[in-house]
Design a protein around this motif. Sequence first.
Motif, PDB file in Angstrom:
ATOM      1  N   HIS A  38       0.834  -1.200   0.000  1.00  0.00           N
ATOM      2  CA  HIS A  38       0.000   0.000   0.000  1.00  0.00           C
ATOM      3  C   HIS A  38       0.870   1.252   0.000  1.00  0.00           C
ATOM      4  N   LYS A  39       1.945   1.250   0.801  1.00  0.00           N
ATOM      5  CA  LYS A  39       2.836   2.405   0.881  1.00  0.00           C
ATOM      6  C   LYS A  39       3.524   2.666  -0.456  1.00  0.00           C
ATOM      7  N   LEU A  40       3.865   1.596  -1.176  1.00  0.00           N
ATOM      8  CA  LEU A  40       4.558   1.741  -2.455  1.00  0.00           C
ATOM      9  C   LEU A  40       3.594   1.830  -3.642  1.00  0.00           C
ATOM     10  N   LYS A  41       2.287   1.915  -3.339  1.00  0.00           N
ATOM     11  CA  LYS A  41       1.248   2.053  -4.370  1.00  0.00           C
ATOM     12  C   LYS A  41       1.300   0.905  -5.374  1.00  0.00           C
ATOM     13  N   ALA A  42       1.542  -0.290  -4.867  1.00  0.00           N
ATOM     14  CA  ALA A  42       1.661  -1.472  -5.717  1.00  0.00           C
ATOM     15  C   ALA A  42       0.288  -2.051  -6.018  1.00  0.00           C
ATOM     16  N   GLN A  43       0.206  -2.730  -7.164  1.00  0.00           N
ATOM     17  CA  GLN A  43      -0.983  -3.464  -7.578  1.00  0.00           C
ATOM     18  C   GLN A  43      -0.656  -4.959  -7.601  1.00  0.00           C
ATOM     19  N   ALA A  44      -1.711  -5.788  -7.528  1.00  0.00           N
ATOM     20  CA  ALA A  44      -1.486  -7.233  -7.664  1.00  0.00           C
ATOM     21  C   ALA A  44      -0.760  -7.497  -8.977  1.00  0.00           C
TER      22      ALA A  44
END
Length: 582
Positions: free
Chosen positions: A376-382
């Motif tokens: 979430h902090k790194l704005k990652a997606q699955a």
Amino acid sequence: MYRTHHCGALRQEDIGREIVLSGWVHSIRNLGSVSFIDLRDRYGITQLTFYKENPLKKQADELAREFVIQISGNVVERTSKNPKNLTGDIEVAVSKLQVLNPSLIPPFTIEDQSDGNEELRMRYRYLDIRRNPIKDKLLLRHKIALASRKYLFEIDFIEVETPMLIKSTPEGARDFVVPSRMHPGQFYALPQSPQSFKQLLMIGGIDRYFQIVKCFRDEDFRADRQPEFTQIDCEMSFVEQEDILKLFEGLIVHLFREIRGIQLPSSFPRISYEEAMQTYGSDKPERRFQMTFGMLNELVKNKGFSIFDAQELIIGIAVPGCAEYTRKQLDELTTWVKRPQIGAQTLVWVKYLPQGDFKSSVDKYFDQKDLKEWAHKLKAQAGDLLLILSGKVKETQKQLGELRLEMGRRLGLLDSEKFAPLWVVDFPLLERSENNEHYHALHHPFTAPQEKDRSLMKSTPEKVRAQAYDLVINGSEIGGGSIRIHQSELQEQLFSLLGFSKEKAYEQFGFMINAFQYGAPPHGGIAFGLDRLAAVLAAEESIRDFIAFPKNNSGRDLMIQSPSRLDTVQLEELGLQIKTAL
């Protein structure tokens, strides 16, 4: 008359015309009943024909590549046209042929895709320049210089030459020095930039100056840096930072439109130096793709993982679509960041799997909830891959910046037809020297501090921000400048912070300090690297081929074998002795 036309000029409307051409023999094709010669000059190629009944055919067949010849003949229509060539609708039936100069067999083929390696081509650079890739780069550079001059002339800039033989100063990179024969034991320096002279021109009332000028820096060798380079150097009086940014955005927009037909936005984004380092790990951010940094300190410290607990900074990026990386690929990335050129201690990775769960190299220390917070902090997606580095602040930012660029290259995110200009502003004015005894100027010692920070000059100089700015396009710094100090008192204060006694400051820069006392106007400027700007406009990484006669990675000119030793007589005239090992 050596020629009536150049070799790229003739078209269908010239059929029936008697012409004269001169150039180099590019290729020869003897088909028995007819021979074809491609004649080349800077402008293009024209096909010459010699049928068997032509008495010149035998002479033509004895020619070789790169012979310099002159021909006269009649322009005729080609039966087999070549749409790839601008002169492909015509050919010349030759009636007169003269060899102006024969040629040895070139050491490599004079073709767009040559068989010569880089060292060989640099040794015979004059032959390499005959190839279209080099010729076209030099032509692009010429167009940039011409378009820049026209733009600046139209807004009242005056082109003024400044000296090449100047005084050596201790700030910045090492100087190239020139011994004086007439003044034994004394030396000139070649200018690293015309900095002091363009400021003196402002004091002289030349309120808008520019110069396309050679500069010299005796720096450690790097793959894409030259000891001599060219700047589009500019200075203005009665301006603030905003005036300079706006005006020179206009120049860059003009150049991209004129040279490449590309319309850049009329105003460029701006970010602070601090934001650039925290977000991209570089003061020349590559913004053609995202993959920005996220700081994880609060989420990962004090969890029993010593690699994180002991470090100042833990930061990461989310690499899109790479959760399928194999262990072999991840091990290779770990090896890549540990190379001496990068210097990271280790690499932590987290796979954000398509089904929503996580697999990482630190599963022993962090659970799924922890890893989800990281994502979430790194704005990652699955489907993304999280890559995390830790260590000291500056070193780790730079290391992750290099890893980010490498992932951008591997994923094909560096679109050569996309251009992302921005200004980096609010640089620190000063940095601590290595021995921590005094400061050194991040740009140069004539850069003005921001007005709101002047009160910090005495108490906390390291917090003072400069009125300095760099223009960055696609991860390359193509220009930089600042508002200058124009008051003697402030200049002396900065010299003191830089470790100069008053006597030493006057010894080195007395002419500048004195000049400020005679009505120096507020002023500032910028300089663009012409070589780098040409490379960016052409979407090339290397500046070398935009320079007619460049040096190699060791700073040597392989063609003229420079640098070289001087003979004893010259050394004695200069009052120099070279010590040699026994």
